[in-house]
Design a protein around this motif. Structure first.
Motif, PDB file in Angstrom:
ATOM      1  N   ALA A  24     -29.716 -58.963  12.137  1.00 21.56           N
ATOM      2  CA  ALA A  24     -29.758 -59.748  13.369  1.00 21.56           C
ATOM      3  C   ALA A  24     -30.391 -61.123  13.129  1.00 21.56           C
ATOM      4  CB  ALA A  24     -30.540 -58.991  14.449  1.00 21.56           C
ATOM      5  N   VAL A  25     -31.448 -61.181  12.325  1.00 18.03           N
ATOM      6  CA  VAL A  25     -32.115 -62.457  12.054  1.00 18.03           C
ATOM      7  C   VAL A  25     -31.205 -63.383  11.261  1.00 18.03           C
ATOM      8  CG1 VAL A  25     -33.981 -63.508  10.709  1.00 18.03           C
ATOM      9  CG2 VAL A  25     -34.473 -61.612  12.245  1.00 18.03           C
ATOM     10  N   VAL A  26     -30.485 -62.838  10.291  1.00 16.44           N
ATOM     11  CA  VAL A  26     -29.568 -63.665   9.496  1.00 16.44           C
ATOM     12  C   VAL A  26     -28.445 -64.210  10.370  1.00 16.44           C
ATOM     13  CG1 VAL A  26     -27.870 -63.631   7.618  1.00 16.44           C
ATOM     14  CG2 VAL A  26     -30.092 -62.519   7.309  1.00 16.44           C
ATOM     15  N   VAL A  27     -27.865 -63.358  11.217  1.00 24.26           N
ATOM     16  CA  VAL A  27     -26.768 -63.791  12.089  1.00 24.26           C
ATOM     17  C   VAL A  27     -27.255 -64.869  13.049  1.00 24.26           C
ATOM     18  CG1 VAL A  27     -25.235 -63.072  13.967  1.00 24.26           C
ATOM     19  CG2 VAL A  27     -25.448 -61.667  11.915  1.00 24.26           C
ATOM     20  N   ARG A  28     -28.418 -64.652  13.649  1.00 22.79           N
ATOM     21  CA  ARG A  28     -28.918 -65.618  14.623  1.00 22.79           C
ATOM     22  C   ARG A  28     -29.146 -66.985  13.985  1.00 22.79           C
ATOM     23  NH1 ARG A  28     -33.542 -67.877  16.503  1.00 22.79           N
ATOM     24  NH2 ARG A  28     -33.539 -68.389  18.719  1.00 22.79           N
ATOM     25  N   ASN A  29     -29.708 -67.010  12.780  1.00 21.71           N
ATOM     26  CA  ASN A  29     -29.939 -68.285  12.103  1.00 21.71           C
ATOM     27  C   ASN A  29     -28.637 -68.917  11.633  1.00 21.71           C
ATOM     28  OD1 ASN A  29     -32.990 -69.078  11.504  1.00 21.71           O
ATOM     29  ND2 ASN A  29     -32.870 -66.856  11.557  1.00 21.71           N
ATOM     30  N   ALA A  30     -27.691 -68.095  11.215  1.00 21.48           N
ATOM     31  CA  ALA A  30     -26.403 -68.631  10.763  1.00 21.48           C
ATOM     32  C   ALA A  30     -25.619 -69.258  11.905  1.00 21.48           C
ATOM     33  CB  ALA A  30     -25.578 -67.522  10.106  1.00 21.48           C
ATOM     34  N   LEU A  31     -25.893 -68.831  13.134  1.00 22.51           N
ATOM     35  CA  LEU A  31     -25.243 -69.456  14.284  1.00 22.51           C
ATOM     36  C   LEU A  31     -25.671 -70.910  14.430  1.00 22.51           C
ATOM     37  CD1 LEU A  31     -25.368 -66.713  17.079  1.00 22.51           C
ATOM     38  CD2 LEU A  31     -23.329 -67.711  16.043  1.00 22.51           C
ATOM     39  N   ASP A  32     -26.881 -71.228  13.974  1.00 21.09           N
ATOM     40  CA  ASP A  32     -27.370 -72.599  14.062  1.00 21.09           C
ATOM     41  C   ASP A  32     -26.804 -73.471  12.944  1.00 21.09           C
ATOM     42  OD1 ASP A  32     -29.203 -72.647  16.384  1.00 21.09           O
ATOM     43  OD2 ASP A  32     -30.242 -71.110  15.261  1.00 21.09           O
ATOM     44  N   ARG A  35     -27.034 -73.507   6.355  1.00 19.94           N
ATOM     45  CA  ARG A  35     -28.265 -73.558   5.568  1.00 19.94           C
ATOM     46  C   ARG A  35     -29.335 -72.649   6.163  1.00 19.94           C
ATOM     47  NH1 ARG A  35     -30.003 -79.644   4.525  1.00 19.94           N
ATOM     48  NH2 ARG A  35     -31.637 -78.517   3.375  1.00 19.94           N
ATOM     49  N   ALA A  36     -29.435 -72.643   7.498  1.00 18.00           N
ATOM     50  CA  ALA A  36     -30.429 -71.783   8.144  1.00 18.00           C
ATOM     51  C   ALA A  36     -30.116 -70.312   7.898  1.00 18.00           C
ATOM     52  CB  ALA A  36     -30.476 -72.070   9.641  1.00 18.00           C
ATOM     53  N   GLY A  37     -28.835 -69.944   7.977  1.00 15.27           N
ATOM     54  CA  GLY A  37     -28.447 -68.558   7.737  1.00 15.27           C
ATOM     55  C   GLY A  37     -28.730 -68.113   6.317  1.00 15.27           C
ATOM     56  N   VAL A  38     -28.374 -68.958   5.350  1.00 15.12           N
ATOM     57  CA  VAL A  38     -28.620 -68.611   3.951  1.00 15.12           C
ATOM     58  C   VAL A  38     -30.119 -68.551   3.669  1.00 15.12           C
ATOM     59  CG1 VAL A  38     -28.325 -69.381   1.562  1.00 15.12           C
ATOM     60  CG2 VAL A  38     -26.402 -69.505   3.149  1.00 15.12           C
ATOM     61  N   ALA A  39     -30.880 -69.465   4.269  1.00 21.38           N
ATOM     62  CA  ALA A  39     -32.334 -69.446   4.083  1.00 21.38           C
ATOM     63  C   ALA A  39     -32.932 -68.150   4.630  1.00 21.38           C
ATOM     64  CB  ALA A  39     -32.970 -70.650   4.774  1.00 21.38           C
ATOM     65  N   ALA A  40     -32.476 -67.713   5.808  1.00 18.65           N
ATOM     66  CA  ALA A  40     -32.954 -66.450   6.368  1.00 18.65           C
ATOM     67  C   ALA A  40     -32.570 -65.279   5.458  1.00 18.65           C
ATOM     68  CB  ALA A  40     -32.379 -66.249   7.771  1.00 18.65           C
ATOM     69  N   ALA A  41     -31.363 -65.340   4.887  1.00 22.15           N
ATOM     70  CA  ALA A  41     -30.900 -64.283   3.984  1.00 22.15           C
ATOM     71  C   ALA A  41     -31.776 -64.206   2.734  1.00 22.15           C
ATOM     72  CB  ALA A  41     -29.445 -64.537   3.595  1.00 22.15           C
ATOM     73  N   VAL A  42     -32.120 -65.365   2.184  1.00 23.60           N
ATOM     74  CA  VAL A  42     -33.001 -65.392   1.015  1.00 23.60           C
ATOM     75  C   VAL A  42     -34.392 -64.869   1.388  1.00 23.60           C
ATOM     76  CG1 VAL A  42     -34.135 -66.904  -0.657  1.00 23.60           C
ATOM     77  CG2 VAL A  42     -31.723 -67.258  -0.096  1.00 23.60           C
ATOM     78  N   GLY A  43     -34.852 -65.200   2.583  1.00 20.97           N
ATOM     79  CA  GLY A  43     -36.138 -64.692   3.041  1.00 20.97           C
ATOM     80  C   GLY A  43     -36.158 -63.175   3.152  1.00 20.97           C
ATOM     81  N   VAL A  44     -35.075 -62.600   3.696  1.00 21.06           N
ATOM     82  CA  VAL A  44     -34.965 -61.137   3.788  1.00 21.06           C
ATOM     83  C   VAL A  44     -35.021 -60.523   2.394  1.00 21.06           C
ATOM     84  CG1 VAL A  44     -33.380 -59.251   4.327  1.00 21.06           C
ATOM     85  CG2 VAL A  44     -33.729 -61.089   5.978  1.00 21.06           C
ATOM     86  N   THR A  45     -34.304 -61.119   1.450  1.00 20.33           N
ATOM     87  CA  THR A  45     -34.310 -60.620   0.077  1.00 20.33           C
ATOM     88  C   THR A  45     -35.712 -60.701  -0.523  1.00 20.33           C
ATOM     89  OG1 THR A  45     -32.026 -61.385  -0.177  1.00 20.33           O
ATOM     90  CG2 THR A  45     -33.223 -60.830  -2.180  1.00 20.33           C
ATOM     91  N   GLY A  46     -36.431 -61.784  -0.206  1.00 18.44           N
ATOM     92  CA  GLY A  46     -37.807 -61.905  -0.674  1.00 18.44           C
ATOM     93  C   GLY A  46     -38.696 -60.796  -0.136  1.00 18.44           C
ATOM     94  N   LEU A 127     -36.298 -69.341   6.515  1.00 21.81           N
ATOM     95  CA  LEU A 127     -36.760 -68.560   5.365  1.00 21.81           C
ATOM     96  C   LEU A 127     -37.938 -67.686   5.759  1.00 21.81           C
ATOM     97  CD1 LEU A 127     -36.427 -68.243   2.190  1.00 21.81           C
ATOM     98  CD2 LEU A 127     -38.267 -69.924   2.019  1.00 21.81           C
ATOM     99  N   ARG A 128     -38.863 -68.271   6.520  1.00 23.11           N
ATOM    100  CA  ARG A 128     -40.051 -67.535   6.965  1.00 23.11           C
ATOM    101  C   ARG A 128     -39.666 -66.388   7.899  1.00 23.11           C
ATOM    102  NH1 ARG A 128     -42.698 -71.525   8.733  1.00 23.11           N
ATOM    103  NH2 ARG A 128     -42.170 -71.375  10.940  1.00 23.11           N
ATOM    104  N   GLN A 129     -38.739 -66.647   8.809  1.00 16.67           N
ATOM    105  CA  GLN A 129     -38.308 -65.593   9.731  1.00 16.67           C
ATOM    106  C   GLN A 129     -37.698 -64.421   8.975  1.00 16.67           C
ATOM    107  OE1 GLN A 129     -35.744 -66.988  12.830  1.00 16.67           O
ATOM    108  NE2 GLN A 129     -37.273 -68.340  13.735  1.00 16.67           N
TER     109      GLN A 129
END
Length: 222
Positions: A24-32, A35-46, A127-129
């Motif tokens: 859900a966090v990745v999708v929400r950021n990718a809607l913006d 770059r935001a979506g990929v950053a959230a995805a990398v954050g989840v992986t972290g 990324l933080r989210q």
């Protein structure tokens, strides 16, 4: 052929791809933005990297064994999901309604005036989210502690094997979540139409709020 490794790969794939707070966090950021979506995805992986590293090092067992520490992580995790869910719901309510000009611009693949670029979250925030959403999930340590040992062959050294299994999980997340972000961005012309975007934002907000509420209810009942 390592049958146990193949079986674990299938289990890990299902675990990573299962829709939840991370999705859900990745999708929400990718809607913006992409770059935001990929950053959230990398954050989840972290966040997954942290959980798997703790499991390999045996520190996750300490977290699970100390109720106060586990409860603190559960409180933080539930509260953070509620915060993200509330933000998504508020954004859905405040998202401007479609106009004829905006609909035409969206259909043509150009941004509508109702989506100012300054309002988009930065990549650091995304990324933080993603990282905090995963890292503050109190169920992840329990999952990895119970899952990884099952796929260590009898008599085999535990450390190299668990490192390999942890690497498989992190690698899958590093492929899956950025792919989700890129797919959402690819479908952006349709997903960013005001009506669709508002519905999707409200859905992700409701999902995050529900997951956060479940964590806090479980904590209260424990």
């Amino acid at each position: 052929m390592d049958g146990q490794l193949i079986a674990f790969t299938g289990v890990a794939a299902g675990m990573v791809a299962m829709p939840g707070a991370d999705f859900a966090v990745v999708v929400r950021n990718a809607l913006d933005s992409r770059r935001a979506g990929v950053a959230a995805a990398v954050g989840v992986t972290g966040g997954l990297l942290v959980h798997t590293a703790l499991a390999v090092a045996g520190l996750a067992a300490v977290l699970v064994a100390v109720p106060a520490l586990f409860g603190a992580v559960q409180l933080l995790g539930g509260g953070y999901l509620l915060y993200l869910g509330a933000r998504a719901l508020i954004a859905a309510v405040r998202r401007p309604a479609a106009t004829t000009d905006d609909t035409a611009r969206t259909a043509a693949g150009t941004p509508a005036e109702g989506r100012p670029h300054a309002a988009r979250p930065g990549t650091v925030q995304s990324l933080r989210q993603g990282f905090l959403t995963n890292a503050l999930n109190p169920k992840a340590p329990v999952l990895f502690l119970s899952l990884l040992p099952q796929f260590v062959p009898a008599g085999a050294p535990a450390l190299p094997r668990t490192l390999l299994l942890a690497t498989v999980v992190v690698a899958m997340a590093l492929v899956w979540f950025p792919a989700v972000a890129l797919l959402v961005d690819r479908l952006g012309v349709w997903l960013r139409r005001p009506t669709v975007a508002r519905a999707l934002e409200a859905t992700t907000g409701a999902l995050l709020t529900a997951l956060g509420g479940i964590l806090l209810v479980e904590l209260a009942l424990s």
